[in-house]
Design a protein around this motif. Structure first.
Motif, PDB file in Angstrom:
ATOM      1  N   PRO A 118      28.715  36.965  46.571  1.00 56.17           N
ATOM      2  CA  PRO A 118      27.677  37.743  45.866  1.00 56.17           C
ATOM      3  C   PRO A 118      27.451  37.253  44.431  1.00 56.17           C
ATOM      4  N   ASP A 119      28.473  36.603  43.826  1.00 55.59           N
ATOM      5  CA  ASP A 119      28.361  36.153  42.429  1.00 55.59           C
ATOM      6  C   ASP A 119      27.794  34.760  42.265  1.00 55.59           C
ATOM      7  N   LYS A 120      28.189  33.867  43.211  1.00 56.07           N
ATOM      8  CA  LYS A 120      27.862  32.457  42.953  1.00 56.07           C
ATOM      9  C   LYS A 120      27.967  31.597  44.208  1.00 56.07           C
TER      10      LYS A 120
ATOM     11  N   GLU B  59      33.026  37.631  50.545  1.00 56.66           N
ATOM     12  CA  GLU B  59      33.066  38.570  49.421  1.00 56.66           C
ATOM     13  C   GLU B  59      33.626  37.850  48.181  1.00 56.66           C
ATOM     14  N   SER B  60      34.663  37.031  48.378  1.00 54.59           N
ATOM     15  CA  SER B  60      35.132  36.170  47.292  1.00 54.59           C
ATOM     16  C   SER B  60      35.662  34.863  47.861  1.00 54.59           C
ATOM     17  N   ALA B  61      35.561  33.812  47.065  1.00 56.06           N
ATOM     18  CA  ALA B  61      35.998  32.469  47.471  1.00 56.06           C
ATOM     19  C   ALA B  61      36.257  31.658  46.205  1.00 56.06           C
ATOM     20  N   GLU B  62      37.300  30.853  46.247  1.00 53.18           N
ATOM     21  CA  GLU B  62      37.585  29.962  45.112  1.00 53.18           C
ATOM     22  C   GLU B  62      38.108  28.632  45.623  1.00 53.18           C
ATOM     23  N   LEU B  63      37.669  27.546  44.996  1.00 49.75           N
ATOM     24  CA  LEU B  63      38.264  26.242  45.265  1.00 49.75           C
ATOM     25  C   LEU B  63      39.736  26.307  44.849  1.00 49.75           C
TER      26      LEU B  63
ATOM     27  N   GLU C 201      41.628  24.464  43.184  1.00 44.92           N
ATOM     28  CA  GLU C 201      41.917  24.149  41.768  1.00 44.92           C
ATOM     29  C   GLU C 201      41.445  25.238  40.803  1.00 44.92           C
ATOM     30  N   ASP C 202      40.617  26.173  41.279  1.00 49.43           N
ATOM     31  CA  ASP C 202      40.131  27.259  40.413  1.00 49.43           C
ATOM     32  C   ASP C 202      40.937  28.549  40.581  1.00 49.43           C
ATOM     33  N   ILE C 203      41.932  28.536  41.456  1.00 52.03           N
ATOM     34  CA  ILE C 203      42.721  29.754  41.674  1.00 52.03           C
ATOM     35  C   ILE C 203      43.687  29.955  40.506  1.00 52.03           C
ATOM     36  N   ASP C 204      43.646  31.157  39.959  1.00 53.66           N
ATOM     37  CA  ASP C 204      44.550  31.540  38.876  1.00 53.66           C
ATOM     38  C   ASP C 204      45.827  32.077  39.554  1.00 53.66           C
ATOM     39  N   THR C 205      46.882  31.261  39.557  1.00 54.45           N
ATOM     40  CA  THR C 205      48.085  31.643  40.315  1.00 54.45           C
ATOM     41  C   THR C 205      48.816  32.819  39.664  1.00 54.45           C
ATOM     42  N   ALA C 206      48.764  32.919  38.333  1.00 51.21           N
ATOM     43  CA  ALA C 206      49.429  34.048  37.659  1.00 51.21           C
ATOM     44  C   ALA C 206      48.742  35.351  38.068  1.00 51.21           C
ATOM     45  N   ARG C 207      47.412  35.305  38.161  1.00 53.68           N
ATOM     46  CA  ARG C 207      46.670  36.498  38.586  1.00 53.68           C
ATOM     47  C   ARG C 207      47.012  36.864  40.033  1.00 53.68           C
ATOM     48  N   ALA C 208      47.085  35.858  40.893  1.00 50.83           N
ATOM     49  CA  ALA C 208      47.409  36.124  42.302  1.00 50.83           C
ATOM     50  C   ALA C 208      48.836  36.665  42.436  1.00 50.83           C
ATOM     51  N   GLN C 209      49.745  36.126  41.631  1.00 53.77           N
ATOM     52  CA  GLN C 209      51.134  36.599  41.665  1.00 53.77           C
ATOM     53  C   GLN C 209      51.204  38.062  41.218  1.00 53.77           C
ATOM     54  N   ALA C 210      50.440  38.399  40.169  1.00 53.37           N
ATOM     55  CA  ALA C 210      50.414  39.781  39.671  1.00 53.37           C
ATOM     56  C   ALA C 210      49.807  40.705  40.736  1.00 53.37           C
ATOM     57  N   ALA C 211      48.751  40.245  41.402  1.00 55.09           N
ATOM     58  CA  ALA C 211      48.099  41.052  42.450  1.00 55.09           C
ATOM     59  C   ALA C 211      49.078  41.276  43.605  1.00 55.09           C
ATOM     60  N   LYS C 212      49.859  40.231  43.918  1.00 54.21           N
ATOM     61  CA  LYS C 212      50.850  40.332  45.003  1.00 54.21           C
ATOM     62  C   LYS C 212      51.896  41.397  44.656  1.00 54.21           C
ATOM     63  N   GLU C 213      52.412  41.328  43.437  1.00 50.07           N
ATOM     64  CA  GLU C 213      53.453  42.296  43.037  1.00 50.07           C
ATOM     65  C   GLU C 213      52.911  43.720  43.005  1.00 50.07           C
ATOM     66  N   ARG C 214      51.670  43.867  42.536  1.00 50.26           N
ATOM     67  CA  ARG C 214      51.034  45.198  42.490  1.00 50.26           C
ATOM     68  C   ARG C 214      50.915  45.772  43.896  1.00 50.26           C
ATOM     69  N   ALA C 215      50.447  44.937  44.812  1.00 47.64           N
ATOM     70  CA  ALA C 215      50.248  45.390  46.196  1.00 47.64           C
ATOM     71  C   ALA C 215      51.588  45.725  46.850  1.00 47.64           C
TER      72      ALA C 215
ATOM     73  N   GLN D 142      47.483  40.439  51.372  1.00 46.75           N
ATOM     74  CA  GLN D 142      47.098  39.259  52.167  1.00 46.75           C
ATOM     75  C   GLN D 142      46.267  38.284  51.340  1.00 46.75           C
ATOM     76  N   ARG D 143      45.327  38.806  50.547  1.00 44.24           N
ATOM     77  CA  ARG D 143      44.504  37.917  49.704  1.00 44.24           C
ATOM     78  C   ARG D 143      45.387  37.182  48.704  1.00 44.24           C
ATOM     79  N   ALA D 144      46.303  37.913  48.078  1.00 42.42           N
ATOM     80  CA  ALA D 144      47.166  37.297  47.054  1.00 42.42           C
ATOM     81  C   ALA D 144      48.059  36.215  47.662  1.00 42.42           C
TER      82      ALA D 144
ATOM     83  N   GLU E 197      47.562  34.494  50.379  1.00 48.42           N
ATOM     84  CA  GLU E 197      46.757  33.343  50.810  1.00 48.42           C
ATOM     85  C   GLU E 197      46.259  32.537  49.608  1.00 48.42           C
ATOM     86  N   ARG E 198      45.940  33.216  48.507  1.00 49.23           N
ATOM     87  CA  ARG E 198      45.531  32.474  47.295  1.00 49.23           C
ATOM     88  C   ARG E 198      46.676  31.583  46.817  1.00 49.23           C
ATOM     89  N   LEU E 199      47.902  32.131  46.838  1.00 55.95           N
ATOM     90  CA  LEU E 199      49.054  31.338  46.388  1.00 55.95           C
ATOM     91  C   LEU E 199      49.264  30.145  47.325  1.00 55.95           C
TER      92      LEU E 199
HETATM   93  P1  ATP Z   1      42.697  41.045  41.750  1.00 57.04           P
HETATM   94  O1  ATP Z   1      43.471  42.319  42.015  1.00 57.04           O
HETATM   95  O2  ATP Z   1      43.476  40.042  40.955  1.00 57.04           O
HETATM   96  O3  ATP Z   1      41.300  41.307  41.221  1.00 57.04           O
HETATM   97  P2  ATP Z   1      41.560  40.797  44.370  1.00 57.04           P
HETATM   98  O4  ATP Z   1      42.067  40.184  45.623  1.00 57.04           O
HETATM   99  O5  ATP Z   1      41.362  42.268  44.402  1.00 57.04           O
HETATM  100  O6  ATP Z   1      42.523  40.345  43.184  1.00 57.04           O
HETATM  101  P3  ATP Z   1      38.856  39.999  44.801  1.00 57.04           P
HETATM  102  O7  ATP Z   1      38.235  41.347  44.960  1.00 57.04           O
HETATM  103  O8  ATP Z   1      39.117  39.186  46.044  1.00 57.04           O
HETATM  104  O9  ATP Z   1      40.195  40.091  43.929  1.00 57.04           O
HETATM  105  O10 ATP Z   1      37.959  39.088  43.842  1.00 57.04           O
HETATM  106  C1  ATP Z   1      37.288  39.607  42.687  1.00 57.04           C
HETATM  107  C2  ATP Z   1      36.758  38.411  41.872  1.00 57.04           C
HETATM  108  O11 ATP Z   1      37.839  37.785  41.174  1.00 57.04           O
HETATM  109  C3  ATP Z   1      36.124  37.316  42.712  1.00 57.04           C
HETATM  110  O12 ATP Z   1      35.077  36.732  41.979  1.00 57.04           O
HETATM  111  C4  ATP Z   1      37.257  36.314  42.910  1.00 57.04           C
HETATM  112  O13 ATP Z   1      36.764  34.996  43.106  1.00 57.04           O
HETATM  113  C5  ATP Z   1      38.023  36.437  41.592  1.00 57.04           C
HETATM  114  N1  ATP Z   1      39.472  36.231  41.755  1.00 57.04           N
HETATM  115  C6  ATP Z   1      40.382  37.133  42.230  1.00 57.04           C
HETATM  116  N2  ATP Z   1      41.627  36.636  42.177  1.00 57.04           N
HETATM  117  C7  ATP Z   1      41.527  35.387  41.663  1.00 57.04           C
HETATM  118  C8  ATP Z   1      42.470  34.350  41.364  1.00 57.04           C
HETATM  119  N3  ATP Z   1      43.775  34.506  41.579  1.00 57.04           N
HETATM  120  N4  ATP Z   1      41.997  33.200  40.837  1.00 57.04           N
HETATM  121  C9  ATP Z   1      40.691  33.027  40.596  1.00 57.04           C
HETATM  122  N5  ATP Z   1      39.746  33.945  40.853  1.00 57.04           N
HETATM  123  C10 ATP Z   1      40.141  35.125  41.383  1.00 57.04           C
END
Ligand code: ATP
Length: 133
Positions: free
Chosen positions: A11-13, A80-84, A86-100, A121-123, A125-127
């Motif tokens: 939806p964003d890009k 709904e969301s997709a990232e290459l 190399e664009d994945i923020d691993t610290a963010r995914a790790q934090a999302a994993k721990e939160r979940a 599952q998203r976190a 798979e991102r890692l």
């Molecule tokens: P979070 O709790 O960190 O937001 P999420 O799985 O709930 O994770 P999504 O709803 O899938 O996040 O995505 C929201 C937006 O943030 C999307 O544009 C997605 O591409 C981006 N995004 C989420 N997590 C990451 C990440 N680890 N690295 C880069 N972009 C991310």
């Protein structure tokens, strides 16, 4: 050489717009490969890795689930969301994993387990996809 036009759109890009040799999608019934002369198809996708080959080089894209449409040498992936990778923020995914994980372990009544399970599952798979960069 015949090529496949790959479009990965959220939806964003537009995450990918490229002429590729082939792509492998995370279908709900299992992975499936798409070559330029693939028959038309529409498939639901699960959380996973979409990989494709462009100029002989493999690329990996995290996909949060969605749909793949193959038509006339064009593969369109709507997610709904997709990232290459190399664009994945691993610290963010790790934090999302721990939160979940915390939410899933909690006994509180207000925890939506299905939602926390999907976030986990998203976190995870991102890692995984980030390691393939
Ligand atoms: P979070 O709790 O960190 O937001 P999420 O799985 O709930 O994770 P999504 O709803 O899938 O996040 O995505 C929201 C937006 O943030 C999307 O544009 C997605 O591409 C981006 N995004 C989420 N997590 C990451 C990440 N680890 N690295 C880069 N972009 C991310």
């Amino acid at each position: 050489m015949s090529m496949l036009q790959l479009e990965v759109v959220t939806p964003d890009k537009t995450v990918v717009s490229a002429q590729v040799e082939m792509a492998v999608c995370p279908g709900v019934m299992g992975e499936f490969g798409v070559l330029p002369h693939h028959v038309s198809l529409l498939s639901a996708l699960k959380i996973g890795n979409l990989r494709y080959t462009e100029g002989g080089k493999q690329h990996n894209v995290f996909i949060s689930g969605g749909f793949a449409d193959v038509n006339n040498k064009v593969l369109t992936v709507l997610a709904e969301s997709a990232e290459l990778a190399e664009d994945i923020d691993t610290a963010r995914a790790q934090a999302a994993k721990e939160r979940a994980e915390k939410r899933l372990a909690s006994q509180a009544d207000d925890v939506d387990h299905a939602r926390a399970e999907a976030a986990l599952q998203r976190a995870v798979e991102r890692l995984h996809v980030a390691q393939l960069r």
